[in-house]
Enzyme design. Structure first.
Site, PDB file in Angstrom:
ATOM      1  N   GLY A  31       0.795  -1.219   0.000  1.00 50.14           N
ATOM      2  CA  GLY A  31       0.000   0.000   0.000  1.00 50.14           C
ATOM      3  C   GLY A  31       0.828   1.269   0.000  1.00 50.14           C
ATOM      4  N   LEU A  33       0.477   3.619  -2.202  1.00 48.68           N
ATOM      5  CA  LEU A  33       0.917   3.402  -3.584  1.00 48.68           C
ATOM      6  C   LEU A  33       1.463   4.674  -4.226  1.00 48.68           C
ATOM      7  CD1 LEU A  33      -2.099   1.195  -4.744  1.00 48.68           C
ATOM      8  CD2 LEU A  33       0.073   0.458  -3.734  1.00 48.68           C
ATOM      9  N   HIS A  37       4.317   1.572  -8.121  1.00 50.42           N
ATOM     10  CA  HIS A  37       3.247   0.563  -8.094  1.00 50.42           C
ATOM     11  C   HIS A  37       2.326   0.755  -9.302  1.00 50.42           C
ATOM     12  CE1 HIS A  37       4.051   1.143  -3.640  1.00 50.42           C
ATOM     13  NE2 HIS A  37       4.244  -0.155  -3.771  1.00 50.42           N
TER      14      HIS A  37
END
Ligand code: PAF
Length: 280
Positions: A31, A33, A37
């Site tokens: 996470g 991000l 990503h």
């Protein structure tokens, strides 16, 4: 786009997709991000019928005194970002969903995990291999996408998939950098303005190493020592390691060869950052 918090929900979706003959691309993340990503999700979107992103800050890959508690989290922002990139499903489990009472099965790898980050983070890759193996079993992807920034992790996952005969393709994607060269990382958020400036020394060292190789330098030790000398000039930087290793086995090498990974981990203040370049 759906957000699933249980393994059963993910399985139900994947089962329905597979029944229709659809391919599944998977991007495992912790996470918070960023565009790094994003590049993985976009590539997965382009190459598969369905895209699953997992967002799970995996406690097992953090050692004592590391940043598990403070690791940045923002599910709302992450969900909006995944949706904007066309992901179909986010898997966001609680630790209890992944690690039930009495959990005691692990994936341990030798050799590749014993160098570089494995030396300074002894439990890290056991946690990574175990959680990635579990996530693969849950999502059953055809392809999974990992960033080249975590080059050792990528090599380890490829080796695990080969060694354990896992039926999927691992795809490595290039490092995404800020305009000034700093490799994108969720941990960049820890840096003060002064540290953010000092952190540029990592990408500068990478550039220097690449230039030396391009100029024909074949002595890996010389490359490493010139890169280290550059980093040492930055007062806020403290080297964890700068090393040239075989790109497949992660064992140190003396002379430039292909594939070769030159990897570095450097503390900027309290924040440990990594960067690398690969010759292949
Ligand atoms: O690279 C990461 O973010 C993590 O190590 C991973 C692969 C999601 C496993 O927790």
């Amino acid at each position: 786009m759906q957000i699933a918090t249980t393994i059963n929900e993910v399985r139900a979706n994947v089962k329905a997709w597979k029944k229709e003959g659809l391919s599944v691309g998977f991007v495992p993340t912790m996470g918070y991000l960023h565009e790094g990503h994003g590049s993985l999700i976009s590539r997965a979107r382009a190459e598969n019928d369905k895209v699953v992103v997992s967002i799970f800050v995996n406690p097992m890959q953090f050692g004592p005194g590391e940043d598990l508690e403070s690791y940045p989290r923002d599910l709302d922002k992450d969900s909006a970002y995944c949706e904007s990139l066309g992901a179909d499903l986010i898997f966001h489990p609680e630790p209890e969903e992944m690690y039930t009472d009495g959990f005691c099965s692990y994936v341990d790898m030798s050799v590749l995990t014993e160098e570089l980050c494995g030396l300074s983070r002894p439990v890290h890759f056991r946690g990574v291999c175990t959680v990635v193996n579990k996530l693969f079993n849950i999502v059953q992807p055809d392809r999974a996408y990992f960033g080249q920034k975590d080059a050792q992790q990528l090599a380890i996952i490829k080796r695990m998939v080969q060694d354990l005969n896992m039926d999927l393709e691992i795809i490595g994607c290039p490092i995404v950098r800020e305009e000034d060269g700093l490799a994108k990382s969720s941990r960049n958020t820890y840096l003060s303005a002064e540290e953010r400036q000092a952190a540029l020394v990592l990408s500068k060292a990478v550039k220097l190493g690449q230039e030396l190789v391009a100029a024909g330098e074949t002595n890996a030790k010389k490359i490493v020592s010139e890169m280290s000398a550059l980093i040492e000039k930055e007062p806020l930087a403290r080297i964890d390691y700068v090393k040239a290793v075989d790109g497949l086995t992660m064992q140190q090498i003396e002379s430039v060869k292909e594939p070769m990974l030159v990897a570095l981990a450097v503390y900027i203040g309290k924040t440990r950052l990594i960067d690398n370049f690969m010759i292949s």
